[in-house]
Design a protein around this motif. Structure first.
Motif, PDB file in Angstrom:
ATOM      1  N   ALA A 275     -13.863 -27.620  -3.354  1.00 22.16           N
ATOM      2  CA  ALA A 275     -14.866 -26.627  -2.959  1.00 22.16           C
ATOM      3  C   ALA A 275     -15.161 -25.666  -4.102  1.00 22.16           C
ATOM      4  O   ALA A 275     -16.322 -25.316  -4.352  1.00 22.16           O
ATOM      5  CB  ALA A 275     -14.395 -25.864  -1.726  1.00 22.16           C
ATOM      6  N   LEU A 276     -14.132 -25.244  -4.812  1.00 21.74           N
ATOM      7  CA  LEU A 276     -14.326 -24.346  -5.949  1.00 21.74           C
ATOM      8  C   LEU A 276     -15.102 -25.033  -7.064  1.00 21.74           C
ATOM      9  O   LEU A 276     -15.979 -24.425  -7.701  1.00 21.74           O
ATOM     10  CB  LEU A 276     -12.972 -23.863  -6.465  1.00 21.74           C
ATOM     11  CG  LEU A 276     -12.234 -22.845  -5.589  1.00 21.74           C
ATOM     12  CD1 LEU A 276     -10.827 -22.608  -6.120  1.00 21.74           C
ATOM     13  CD2 LEU A 276     -13.005 -21.536  -5.519  1.00 21.74           C
ATOM     14  N   ALA A 277     -14.786 -26.303  -7.306  1.00 21.71           N
ATOM     15  CA  ALA A 277     -15.497 -27.057  -8.338  1.00 21.71           C
ATOM     16  C   ALA A 277     -16.974 -27.201  -7.982  1.00 21.71           C
ATOM     17  O   ALA A 277     -17.855 -27.076  -8.847  1.00 21.71           O
ATOM     18  CB  ALA A 277     -14.859 -28.434  -8.520  1.00 21.71           C
ATOM     19  N   ALA A 278     -17.248 -27.452  -6.708  1.00 22.25           N
ATOM     20  CA  ALA A 278     -18.632 -27.592  -6.262  1.00 22.25           C
ATOM     21  C   ALA A 278     -19.385 -26.275  -6.390  1.00 22.25           C
ATOM     22  O   ALA A 278     -20.535 -26.246  -6.840  1.00 22.25           O
ATOM     23  CB  ALA A 278     -18.671 -28.085  -4.819  1.00 22.25           C
ATOM     24  N   ALA A 279     -18.748 -25.174  -5.991  1.00 24.00           N
ATOM     25  CA  ALA A 279     -19.386 -23.865  -6.086  1.00 24.00           C
ATOM     26  C   ALA A 279     -19.734 -23.531  -7.531  1.00 24.00           C
ATOM     27  O   ALA A 279     -20.833 -23.052  -7.831  1.00 24.00           O
ATOM     28  CB  ALA A 279     -18.479 -22.793  -5.497  1.00 24.00           C
ATOM     29  N   GLN A 280     -18.809 -23.803  -8.430  1.00 21.49           N
ATOM     30  CA  GLN A 280     -19.035 -23.513  -9.843  1.00 21.49           C
ATOM     31  C   GLN A 280     -20.138 -24.396 -10.410  1.00 21.49           C
ATOM     32  O   GLN A 280     -21.009 -23.929 -11.155  1.00 21.49           O
ATOM     33  CB  GLN A 280     -17.741 -23.726 -10.626  1.00 21.49           C
ATOM     34  CG  GLN A 280     -17.758 -23.148 -12.036  1.00 21.49           C
ATOM     35  CD  GLN A 280     -17.761 -21.630 -12.038  1.00 21.49           C
ATOM     36  OE1 GLN A 280     -17.037 -21.003 -11.290  1.00 21.49           O
ATOM     37  NE2 GLN A 280     -18.611 -21.044 -12.884  1.00 21.49           N
ATOM     38  N   ALA A 281     -20.118 -25.672 -10.038  1.00 17.07           N
ATOM     39  CA  ALA A 281     -21.117 -26.602 -10.557  1.00 17.07           C
ATOM     40  C   ALA A 281     -22.516 -26.243 -10.076  1.00 17.07           C
ATOM     41  O   ALA A 281     -23.488 -26.292 -10.840  1.00 17.07           O
ATOM     42  CB  ALA A 281     -20.765 -28.034 -10.144  1.00 17.07           C
ATOM     43  N   VAL A 282     -22.619 -25.876  -8.810  1.00 16.09           N
ATOM     44  CA  VAL A 282     -23.923 -25.509  -8.261  1.00 16.09           C
ATOM     45  C   VAL A 282     -24.414 -24.203  -8.874  1.00 16.09           C
ATOM     46  O   VAL A 282     -25.591 -24.046  -9.200  1.00 16.09           O
ATOM     47  CB  VAL A 282     -23.846 -25.404  -6.725  1.00 16.09           C
ATOM     48  CG1 VAL A 282     -25.099 -24.757  -6.164  1.00 16.09           C
ATOM     49  CG2 VAL A 282     -23.668 -26.782  -6.113  1.00 16.09           C
ATOM     50  N   ALA A 283     -23.512 -23.242  -9.020  1.00 12.45           N
ATOM     51  CA  ALA A 283     -23.887 -21.950  -9.595  1.00 12.45           C
ATOM     52  C   ALA A 283     -24.408 -22.109 -11.018  1.00 12.45           C
ATOM     53  O   ALA A 283     -25.339 -21.408 -11.430  1.00 12.45           O
ATOM     54  CB  ALA A 283     -22.699 -20.997  -9.571  1.00 12.45           C
ATOM     55  N   GLU A 284     -23.825 -23.039 -11.757  1.00 12.36           N
ATOM     56  CA  GLU A 284     -24.230 -23.264 -13.150  1.00 12.36           C
ATOM     57  C   GLU A 284     -25.319 -24.331 -13.281  1.00 12.36           C
ATOM     58  O   GLU A 284     -25.807 -24.572 -14.375  1.00 12.36           O
ATOM     59  CB  GLU A 284     -23.012 -23.687 -13.977  1.00 12.36           C
ATOM     60  CG  GLU A 284     -21.922 -22.617 -14.051  1.00 12.36           C
ATOM     61  CD  GLU A 284     -20.662 -23.102 -14.737  1.00 12.36           C
ATOM     62  OE1 GLU A 284     -20.598 -24.328 -15.045  1.00 12.36           O
ATOM     63  OE2 GLU A 284     -19.755 -22.292 -14.967  1.00 12.36           O
ATOM     64  N   ASN A 285     -25.655 -24.957 -12.121  1.00 13.90           N
ATOM     65  CA  ASN A 285     -26.635 -26.050 -12.113  1.00 13.90           C
ATOM     66  C   ASN A 285     -26.264 -27.105 -13.154  1.00 13.90           C
ATOM     67  O   ASN A 285     -27.109 -27.587 -13.923  1.00 13.90           O
ATOM     68  CB  ASN A 285     -28.042 -25.519 -12.389  1.00 13.90           C
ATOM     69  CG  ASN A 285     -29.123 -26.493 -11.939  1.00 13.90           C
ATOM     70  OD1 ASN A 285     -28.867 -27.393 -11.138  1.00 13.90           O
ATOM     71  ND2 ASN A 285     -30.320 -26.325 -12.454  1.00 13.90           N
ATOM     72  N   SER A 286     -25.011 -27.476 -13.168  1.00 13.36           N
ATOM     73  CA  SER A 286     -24.493 -28.422 -14.151  1.00 13.36           C
ATOM     74  C   SER A 286     -24.951 -29.846 -13.839  1.00 13.36           C
ATOM     75  O   SER A 286     -25.409 -30.147 -12.742  1.00 13.36           O
ATOM     76  CB  SER A 286     -22.964 -28.370 -14.184  1.00 13.36           C
ATOM     77  OG  SER A 286     -22.421 -28.894 -12.977  1.00 13.36           O
ATOM     78  N   ASP A 287     -24.802 -30.727 -14.816  1.00  9.63           N
ATOM     79  CA  ASP A 287     -25.208 -32.120 -14.641  1.00  9.63           C
ATOM     80  C   ASP A 287     -24.381 -32.827 -13.567  1.00  9.63           C
ATOM     81  O   ASP A 287     -24.842 -33.809 -12.978  1.00  9.63           O
ATOM     82  CB  ASP A 287     -25.075 -32.874 -15.964  1.00  9.63           C
ATOM     83  CG  ASP A 287     -26.053 -32.382 -17.025  1.00  9.63           C
ATOM     84  OD1 ASP A 287     -27.066 -31.776 -16.640  1.00  9.63           O
ATOM     85  OD2 ASP A 287     -25.790 -32.595 -18.232  1.00  9.63           O
ATOM     86  N   SER A 288     -23.163 -32.341 -13.338  1.00 10.57           N
ATOM     87  CA  SER A 288     -22.281 -32.983 -12.357  1.00 10.57           C
ATOM     88  C   SER A 288     -22.402 -32.370 -10.968  1.00 10.57           C
ATOM     89  O   SER A 288     -21.640 -32.731 -10.069  1.00 10.57           O
ATOM     90  CB  SER A 288     -20.827 -32.871 -12.825  1.00 10.57           C
ATOM     91  OG  SER A 288     -20.411 -31.505 -12.846  1.00 10.57           O
ATOM     92  N   ALA A 289     -23.353 -31.451 -10.772  1.00 13.80           N
ATOM     93  CA  ALA A 289     -23.436 -30.707  -9.508  1.00 13.80           C
ATOM     94  C   ALA A 289     -23.584 -31.636  -8.302  1.00 13.80           C
ATOM     95  O   ALA A 289     -22.884 -31.474  -7.295  1.00 13.80           O
ATOM     96  CB  ALA A 289     -24.591 -29.717  -9.558  1.00 13.80           C
TER      97      ALA A 289
END
Length: 350
Positions: A275-289
């Motif tokens: 969940a933390l990884a997903a939140a961070q990825a979405v917040a940064e709009n990363s390629d792995s989001a």
């Protein structure tokens, strides 16, 4: 926020909820038309500023970010408090920000950040969240949106159609809001019908891209909520098995039960990481989001469902009574498993 600041902020939110979102308070609120305690929402907004977290400072917000907002969603999951954090302060605010319409941001976000106004995102048809149930033509909306979070309580309606994002109000001509019962009594849903309802378009972006982005945010938020609720179920179960005595011993000392609770603990810990990884990825709009959010959606849903079921099993007969809170978490687990759709695994780009 830094890691230490996040922990301190979470402690503040948890302390406020522990005092004002007790099981008795949540049960009293869920039987009202509003579905939540408005005084609690006011305290969260005024004392902690939860609704302003993801709103930039130029539009009356705190200028923090999505990670902080989802942390609050997780804390609310622990108590099942039905305040409009997810529907308004996360989905509503993010829809407006993602539109890229600065005039709309300046007009709408200050009140949402203050908590004096709440928004509801209308983006599902009768079959789910993959297509819009509302059509737009010549500034008018027609059709129906379903499964709208706090749709009967919000005054600002944000309607995602195949033609774009539109803004209208619950009291606009041609808008009919109907509360709909759901499996989870702590969360209010509504169906909203539009018949030549006047609306204003927000932004000019691609509706399909906006829907995809909002889905990722919604799934990341649900993952945070599910982890918070699952952890509370685990803590509740450990506490009960330490106090319940059979054959002269606390039942938590029996090896079979210890193993089951250890399995619950491993699931919750791993779910929190995803969940933390997903939140961070979405917040940064990363390629792995997309991939991170999908993993969190699947794992956190399965974890919460399993832990909620084990909570009932390990509490025994008392857990199937209306008076015990275990059934509320069980219903939340099954309801969130379907909320915002289940989706398909994203296909990685070649």
């Amino acid at each position: 926020m830094s890691s230490n600041e996040l922990l301190e902020f979470r402690t503040s939110v948890r302390a406020l909820l522990a005092k004002h979102a007790t099981p008795a308070a949540v049960r009293a609120a869920m039987d009202t038309d509003l579905g939540y305690d408005p005084k609690l929402w006011t305290m969260l907004c005024e004392q902690v500023g939860v609704a302003a977290l993801a709103v930039p400072e130029e539009w009356g917000g705190a200028g923090a970010g999505l990670v902080e907002s989802l942390m609050v969603v997780g804390e609310l999951g622990r108590t099942l408090a039905g305040v409009p954090m997810l529907g308004s302060a996360v989905l509503g605010v993010q829809a407006i920000l993602l539109s890229g319409d600065e005039q709309a941001c300046a007009r709408l976000l200050p009140d949402l950040a203050e908590g004096s106004r709440t928004a509801a995102l209308c983006w599902a048809d009768a079959t789910g969240w993959d297509s819009a149930g509302v059509r737009a033509s010549d500034g008018k909306l027609n059709g129906a949106a379903h499964y709208v979070l706090h749709g009967a309580q919000a005054d600002l309606l944000l309607v995602l159609t195949d033609d774009g994002l539109f803004e209208t109000t619950a009291d606009a001509p041609g808008v009919v809001v109907t509360p709909t019962p759901g499996l989870d009594p702590t969360r209010k849903l509504a169906a909203i019908a539009f018949t030549d309802a006047p609306a204003t378009r927000i932004g000019t972006g691609d509706p399909a891209a906006l829907r995809t982005r909002l889905r990722e945010i919604a799934w990341a938020a649900l993952a945070a909520e599910q982890v918070g609720a699952a952890r509370h179920c685990l803590e509740m179960t450990v506490e009960y098995t330490a106090s319940r005595v059979q054959f002269g011993r606390p039942i938590g000392s029996f090896q079979a039960l210890k193993h089951r609770m250890a399995d619950m603990y491993v699931l919750v810990e791993s779910a929190e990481s995803t969940a933390l990884a997903a939140a961070q990825a979405v917040a940064e709009n990363s390629d792995s989001a997309a991939e991170d959010v999908y993993v969190a959606r699947k794992h956190c849903t399965e974890t919460f469902s399993h832990v909620a079921a084990e909570t009932i099993q390990l509490h025994g007969g008392i857990a199937i009574t209306w008076e015990h809170d275990a059934h509320l978490y069980f219903k939340r687990a099954h309801a969130t498993a379907e909320l915002f759709g289940t989706g398909r695994r994203p296909v990685a780009a070649a």
